[in-house]
Design an enzyme around this catalytic site. Structure first.
Site, PDB file in Angstrom:
ATOM      1  CE  LYS A  38      43.903  41.617   7.465  1.00  0.00           C
ATOM      2  NZ  LYS A  38      44.762  42.814   7.302  1.00  0.00           N
ATOM      3  N   GLY A  60      46.799  38.087  -2.126  1.00  0.00           N
ATOM      4  CA  GLY A  60      48.028  38.377  -1.388  1.00  0.00           C
ATOM      5  C   GLY A  60      49.106  37.384  -1.757  1.00  0.00           C
ATOM      6  CD  GLU A  86      45.121  38.058  -7.893  1.00  0.00           C
ATOM      7  OE1 GLU A  86      46.297  37.627  -8.018  1.00  0.00           O
ATOM      8  OE2 GLU A  86      44.827  39.243  -7.779  1.00  0.00           O
ATOM      9  CD  GLU A 126      54.729  38.067  -6.173  1.00  0.00           C
ATOM     10  OE1 GLU A 126      54.554  37.523  -5.077  1.00  0.00           O
ATOM     11  OE2 GLU A 126      53.794  38.443  -6.899  1.00  0.00           O
ATOM     12  CB  CYS A 137      49.508  39.927  -8.187  1.00  0.00           C
ATOM     13  SG  CYS A 137      48.015  40.584  -8.906  1.00  0.00           S
ATOM     14  CB  THR A 143      52.231  32.041  -3.209  1.00  0.00           C
ATOM     15  OG1 THR A 143      51.848  32.631  -4.459  1.00  0.00           O
ATOM     16  CG2 THR A 143      52.094  30.534  -3.330  1.00  0.00           C
TER      17      THR A 143
HETATM   18  P1  NAI Z   1      50.509  39.142   2.716  1.00  0.00           P
HETATM   19  O1  NAI Z   1      50.046  38.050   1.852  1.00  0.00           O
HETATM   20  O2  NAI Z   1      51.102  38.804   4.023  1.00  0.00           O
HETATM   21  O3  NAI Z   1      49.313  40.154   3.014  1.00  0.00           O
HETATM   22  C1  NAI Z   1      48.112  40.241   2.291  1.00  0.00           C
HETATM   23  C2  NAI Z   1      46.946  40.343   3.258  1.00  0.00           C
HETATM   24  O4  NAI Z   1      46.823  39.146   4.011  1.00  0.00           O
HETATM   25  C3  NAI Z   1      47.056  41.455   4.288  1.00  0.00           C
HETATM   26  O5  NAI Z   1      45.775  42.011   4.499  1.00  0.00           O
HETATM   27  C4  NAI Z   1      47.541  40.715   5.527  1.00  0.00           C
HETATM   28  O6  NAI Z   1      47.209  41.377   6.722  1.00  0.00           O
HETATM   29  C5  NAI Z   1      46.793  39.427   5.412  1.00  0.00           C
HETATM   30  N1  NAI Z   1      47.376  38.271   6.109  1.00  0.00           N
HETATM   31  C6  NAI Z   1      48.671  38.060   6.447  1.00  0.00           C
HETATM   32  N2  NAI Z   1      48.796  36.865   7.059  1.00  0.00           N
HETATM   33  C7  NAI Z   1      47.567  36.307   7.097  1.00  0.00           C
HETATM   34  C8  NAI Z   1      47.061  35.068   7.580  1.00  0.00           C
HETATM   35  N3  NAI Z   1      47.855  34.152   8.139  1.00  0.00           N
HETATM   36  N4  NAI Z   1      45.747  34.814   7.440  1.00  0.00           N
HETATM   37  C9  NAI Z   1      44.938  35.718   6.837  1.00  0.00           C
HETATM   38  N5  NAI Z   1      45.363  36.899   6.374  1.00  0.00           N
HETATM   39  C10 NAI Z   1      46.665  37.195   6.494  1.00  0.00           C
HETATM   40  O7  NAI Z   1      51.501  40.021   1.900  1.00  0.00           O
HETATM   41  P2  NAI Z   1      52.663  40.957   2.503  1.00  0.00           P
HETATM   42  O8  NAI Z   1      53.356  40.320   3.634  1.00  0.00           O
HETATM   43  O9  NAI Z   1      52.098  42.263   2.756  1.00  0.00           O
HETATM   44  O10 NAI Z   1      53.657  40.982   1.278  1.00  0.00           O
HETATM   45  C11 NAI Z   1      54.647  39.970   1.154  1.00  0.00           C
HETATM   46  C12 NAI Z   1      54.811  39.567  -0.264  1.00  0.00           C
HETATM   47  O11 NAI Z   1      53.594  39.054  -0.765  1.00  0.00           O
HETATM   48  C13 NAI Z   1      55.151  40.688  -1.216  1.00  0.00           C
HETATM   49  O12 NAI Z   1      56.491  40.954  -1.239  1.00  0.00           O
HETATM   50  C14 NAI Z   1      54.662  40.125  -2.501  1.00  0.00           C
HETATM   51  O13 NAI Z   1      55.631  39.273  -3.041  1.00  0.00           O
HETATM   52  C15 NAI Z   1      53.457  39.318  -2.119  1.00  0.00           C
HETATM   53  N6  NAI Z   1      52.198  40.025  -2.346  1.00  0.00           N
HETATM   54  C16 NAI Z   1      51.453  39.674  -3.423  1.00  0.00           C
HETATM   55  C17 NAI Z   1      50.284  40.343  -3.694  1.00  0.00           C
HETATM   56  C18 NAI Z   1      49.455  40.005  -4.864  1.00  0.00           C
HETATM   57  O14 NAI Z   1      48.607  40.782  -5.244  1.00  0.00           O
HETATM   58  N7  NAI Z   1      49.625  38.844  -5.440  1.00  0.00           N
HETATM   59  C19 NAI Z   1      49.821  41.437  -2.871  1.00  0.00           C
HETATM   60  C20 NAI Z   1      50.634  41.690  -1.712  1.00  0.00           C
HETATM   61  C21 NAI Z   1      51.786  41.004  -1.494  1.00  0.00           C
END
Ligand code: NAI
Length: 777
Positions: free
Chosen positions: A190, A241, A263, A392, A297, A243
C-alpha cells in the site's frame, strides 16, 4: 529574460522538465486508477484526488481500496507464491533484472511523475530516487540468483504486507518489494495516499517485465487500508512511516505470529567538530536537511557544532542558505521543492510557531505564491529539551546547539528517543572513528551524509524501529529457516507434593542480582517438588521491584559491551570449566527436578558454552562496497540489556542456551529461570561467581513467567525480550514492547537445544550499525 540580461546578472534561467509524457500516461488510464490485483487493474471504486503539491492541481483520482480489494489482493498473492518460489532463484533473478532494466529505460517518466505527485525537485528524483530504485532491483536480482547457494536452509516467508510513506514513494517501494521478491515471497503493497502514482506506474511496468500475475499487488488508499493490510492473513508486515503508526502496528500484530519490521522516524544529529572541513560540512548540510525538503526519516535535522567554530560555521551556513532556490520542482535548477501536502505544511508550521526559543534565520529566497512551500530555516541556540530539538519536524527546518567536548557531543547526540542515523564531520580520523561506536544510531556517516545503497543495511535502534533493509542483513527479514519447526510448546506444570524438606535447613534459594544473592522484595517463595513428590527446596518469587533492580544492575554493567570478544570468550570457557567440575552435582539436581536426562543436559550445556566462547570473537560484521566513493562497514553491536524468559523444559540448558549467546555478543541479561524447575538456575549462581563474570552481566530471577512477562516487555530500560517460556506469552510481550519499541523474540515452538541455530541467536543478540567512511578514490 534576454540572453544579455542573463550574462549581466549571471542569474539562473528556468529549465523546466516537460510533464507531458507523465500526464499522457495518467490520461491513458482515463485519469482514474483502480488497484492492481492479480496482474490487472481493477475498476476504480470510490476514489480520492491525488494532487501536485507545487500547484495544488489535481493529477488523478485514486481508489480507496475496500476490504474486498485487500482480501482479493492477499488471495492473489497467496495463490501466486508457490509458483514464484518454484521459479527458483535464477528465474526470479531474470524477472527482477527485467524490472531494473525497464525502470532504467523509463527513468525519465518515473522521475517526472514522482516530482509531479510528491513535489520533490526533479534533480533529486532524476539523480537519486529513480537510480537508487533501479540499483535496488539490480542488486536484489543478484541475491535471488545466489539464494540457493549462499543462503542454504532459508525459505521465503510467504505473503508480505507492506505499507510505505510518501517521502520516497518509488524508492521505498523498491526497498520493500525487491528483497521480498528476491527471496521468493509475494507482496501486497500500500503506497501512501498522497503519492500513489509511481507505484501504479510500476504495476504497469511489472506487466511488461513478465512478473507473474499475483506476485505484486498494489492496493491504494489511506491509513484505513494500511490497517486492513496489517490485519490481513499475511506472514510478514513491513512498515516505513511515523513512530506513532509503527507503535499501533506493533500492537495490532502482537501475538499473531507475523514477522514485523518497522522503519520509523528520527531526529538525527549532525555533528561538526572544530577540525572539520567547514565548507564541506556546510555543503553536507544541504544534503542532510534540505534534501527532499527535509522530509527524510534520517535527515540530519539536529545540528551540533563545536563552540570554537560555531560562529564561523553558522555564518557560512546562512550564506549558503541564502543561495538555495525554492520553486517549481520540475525546474532543473531548483534546490527546494514543495512540501508533500498542505496538511504536512500545516504540521511543520505549527511545530515551528509553537516555539519562541533560539535564534531564527529564514532563507530569503522568494517563495512561489501558490502551492505548499516552506522556506529553509535555521534555529540555533536551543536547549536540548526544547520540543524543536526532540520532535521530528519532517520539514526544511534545521535546529541546533553547540558543544564543547567530544564527550558532550556524544551526550547531546544521544539525547533523543530516536536512533536512526548520525553524521560526524572531522578531519581527524581518530576522533571520528572514536565517536561512531558511541552514537546510538543504526547508520553513521563520516564526512558525508544521506548516503544509501542497496548493498548497505539501513535501519534504526530505539524508537526508530527495528529490522534492516538492504545488504545480506536485510534478507533475514524476508526469509525463515527452511527446516520444519518443532511441535508447539505446551505449558509445563510444576510437580506437586507434600511433606518435609530433604534436610532440615532453610532451603529458600535467593535471586541473583548485580553479582550478589538477594532476598526477594516481597519475601515470598514457593515450594519446589520433585516428580515423586519430594520437597526439593523453596524458590523465591521475584516481583516487579526485583525485576527493576535486576535491570538497574544490568544497565550498570554496560562496560561489558566494550570488553573484547577475546575476553568474553575466556569467561565463557571458564564458565564451562567450572560447570564441568560440578557436572555430577548438576546432573543429580536436574534428575531430581525433572526426573530425567541430567547428565545429557549438563553435557549439552557445556557444549553450548564452548560454542558461544567460540563465537565471542568471531562476529566481525562486514564491509559493503557502494557504487560511489566510500565503504559501508556493517558492524555488529550488542543490543543492550536483554530480558529472557527461559525454557521451562530444560532447567540448566534452557538458561545457558539463552545466556551464552547474549553475553558472548556483549549484552547484559536478566534471566527468568524455568518456572517449574527453577533450582538448577539458582545452583548456577556459584558457577557464575567463580568464573569472573562481572556483577550485573547475568542476573537471575525465579518466579512466575506470566507475572514477569508484561513487566519485562514494558520496561523502558530493557532493549530486547526473548521468550522460550512454555506459557503462551506472545501477545502480552509483543504488545507490551510497543512503548519503547524494543526487539522481541517469542518462541512458540519446542526448540531442540542440541541442534545449533547460531545465526538466529547472533542476529537477535546484535544490532547492525552501518558506518560509512570515505575510502578509495
Ligand atoms: P504515517 O505514518 O501516518 O503514514 C505512513 C503510511 O502508513 C501511509 O501509507 C499511511 O497511509 C499508512 N498508515 C497510516 N495509519 C496507518 C495505520 N493505522 N495502519 C497501517 N498503516 C497506516 O505518516 P504521515 O501521517 O503521512 O506523516 C506524519 C509524520 O510521520 C510526518 O510528519 C513525519 O514526522 C513522519 N513520517 C516519517 C516517515 C519516515 O520515513 N520515517 C515517513 C512519513 C512520515
Amino acid at each position: 529574460m534576454t540572453i544579455k540580461e542573463i550574462f549581466d546578472s549571471m542569474e539562473y534561467g528556468p529549465a523546466p522538465e516537460s510533464a507531458s509524457e507523465a500526464l499522457a500516461w495518467i490520461a491513458s488510464h482515463g485519469g482514474r486508477f483502480g488497484c492492481f490485483i492479480d496482474g490487472a487493474f481493477t475498476e476504480p471504486g470510490e476514489t480520492f484526488a491525488t494532487s501536485n503539491p507545487a500547484t495544488g492541481e489535481a493529477l488523478a483520482e485514486v481508489t480507496q481500496a475496500t476490504q474486498g480489494d485487500v482480501d482479493r489482493a492477499v488471495a492473489a498473492a497467496r495463490a501466486a507464491q508457490p509458483g514464484w518460489t518454484g521459479l527458483g532463484g535464477h528465474g526470479r533473478a531474470r524477472v527482477l533484472y527485467a524490472i531494473a532494466r525497464l525502470l532504467q529505460r523509463q527513468s525519465r517518466l518515473f522521475a517526472v511523475l514522482e516530482t509531479l505527485d510528491n513535489g520533490k525537485p526533479i534533480r533529486e528524483s532524476r539523480d537519486i530516487d529513480i537510480p537508487l530504485a533501479q540499483r535496488h532491483f539490480y542488486h536484489h536480482a543478484g541475491y535471488a540468483e545466489l539464494m540457493e547457494t549462499e543462503l542454504p536452509g532459508r525459505a521465503p516467508l510467504g505473503v508480505c504486507g507492506q505499507v510505505i510513506p510518501w517521502n520516497f514513494p518509488l524508492l521505498m517501494l523498491a526497498w520493500k518489494v525487491a528483497p521480498a521478491l528476491a527471496m521468493g515471497n509475494t507482496v501486497v503493497l500500500k503506497p501512501a495516499e498522497y503519492t500513489s502514482l509511481t507505484a501504479l506506474l510500476l504495476a504497469d511496468l511489472c506487466r511488461q517485465a513478465g512478473v507473474p500475475k499475483g506476485v505484486v499487488n498494489i492496493v491504494t488508499g489511506d491509513g484505513a487500508v494500511g490497517e486492513m493490510v496489517v490485519a490481513a492473513p499475511v506472514e510478514k508486515v513491513a512498515f516505513t512511516g511515523s513512530t506513532a503508526v509503527g507503535r499501533r502496528i506493533r500492537e495490532a500484530t502482537a501475538g499473531t505470529g507475523k514477522a514485523l519490521t518497522l522503519e520509523l522516524g528520527g531526529k538525527s544529529p549532525y555533528i561538526v567538530f572544530e577540525d572539520a572541513d567547514l565548507d564541506s560540512a556546510v555543503e553536507g548540510l544541504v544534503d542532510a536537511i534540505w534534501f527532499n525538503q527535509g522530509q527524510v526519516c534520517c535527515a540530519g535535522s539536529r545540528l551540533l557544532v563545536q563552540e570554537g567554530v560555531a560562529d564561523t560555521f553558522h555564518r557560512k551556513l546562512r550564506a549558503r542558505m541564502a543561495t538555495l532556490r525554492i520553486g517549481d520542482p520540475l525546474d532543473k535548477v531548483i534546490d527546494i521543492g514543495a512540501i508533500v501536502d498542505p496538511v504536512q505544511l500545516a504540521t511543520i508550521t505549527r511545530l515551528v510557531e509553537a516555539s519562541t526559543e533560539g535564534e531564527r534565520y529564514v532563507a530569503p529566497c522568494p517563495i512561489p505564491a501558490k502551492g505548499s512551500f516552506y522556506p529553509p530555516t535555521l534555529i540555533t541556540g536551543l536547549s536540548p529539551a526544547s520540543p524543536l530539538m526532540q520532535e521530528e519536524i519532517f520539514g526544511p527546518v534545521l535546529v541546533g546547539t553547540t558543544f564543547r567536548t567530544p564527550a558532550e557531543a556524544v551526550e547531546l547526540a544521544n539525547n533523543t528517543r530516536y536512533g536512526l542515523a548520525a553524521t560526524v564531520w572531522s578531519e581527524n580520523v581518530n576522533l571520528a572513528l572514536d565517536i561512531a561506536p558511541k552514537l546510538a544510531a543504526g547508520v553513521v556517516w563520516i564526512n558525508g551524509t544521506n548516503m544509501f545503497d542497496a548493498a548497505a543495511p539501513f535501519g534504526g535502534v530505539r524508537e526508530s524501529g527495528f529490522g534492516r533493509e538492504g545488504g545480506w542483513e536485510g534478507l533475514a527479514a524476508y526469509t525463515r529457516p527452511a527446516a520444519t519447526p518443532g511441535a508447539a510448546l505446551n505449558p509445563v506444570e510444576p510437580f506437586t507434593g507434600e511433606g518435609q524438606p530433604l534436610d532440615a535447613l532453610d532451603r529458600t534459594h535467593k535471586l541473583y542480582i548485580g553479582g550478589k544473592q538477594a532476598r526477594p522484595d516481597g519475601g515470598y517463595s514457593r515450594a519446589v517438588w520433585g516428580p515423586s513428590g519430594a520437597l526439593l527446596g523453596h524458590a523465591s518469587l521475584a516481583n516487579r521491584k526485583d525485576l527493576r533492580n535486576a535491570v538497574e544492575a544490568a544497565n550498570a554493567a554496560r562496560s561489558w559491551g566494550r570488553t573484547t570478544g577475546h575476553a568474553r570468550a575466556q569467561i565463557l570457557y571458564f564458565l564451562a570449566e567450572n560447570l564441568s567440575a560440578r557436572a555430577e552435582e548438576f546432573a543429580r539436581r536436574i534428575d531430581g527436578l525433572t526426573g530425567q536426562g541430567g547428565a545429557e543436559e549438563v553435557e549439552a550445556s557445556l557444549r553450548t558454552l564452548f560454542r558461544w566462547a567460540a563465537w565471542a570473537d568471531k562476529v566481525d560484521g562486514r564491509a559493503a562496497g557502494a557504487p560511489f566513493r566510500g565503504v559501508a562497514l556493517a558492524m555488529r553491536e550488542p543490543v543492550g540489556t536483554i530480558g529472557v524468559l527461559c525454557d521451562d523444559r530444560a532447567p540448566l540448558l534452557g538458561l545457558v542456551a539463552a545466556m551464552a549467546p547474549a553475553i558472548a555478543m556483549g549484552n547484559r541479561t536478566v534471566l527468568v529461570a524455568s518456572e517449574p524447575y527453577p533450582l538448577a538456575a539458582t545452583d548456577f549462581y556459584q558457577v557464575l561467581e567463580t568464573s569472573d563474570v562481572p556483577g550485573g552481566v547475568v542476573n537471575i530471577l525465579t518466579g512466575s513467567h506470566k507475572e514477569l512477562a508484561p513487566v519485562l516487555a514494558s520496561h523502558l530500560d530493557i532493549d530486547a525480550v526473548w521468550s522460550f517460556s512454555s506459557q503462551p506469552l506472545a501477545r502480552v510481550i509483543e504488545a507490551g514492547s510497543a512503548g519503547n519499541l524494543k526487539r522481541t523474540w517469542v518462541e512458540t515452538r519446542a526448540r531442540d537445544w542440541t541442534r545449533p541455530d547460531d545465526r538466529a541467536f547472533i542476529d537477535a543478540a546484535t544490532e547492525v550499525k552501518t558506518v560509512w567512511i570515505p575510502y578509495g578514490e
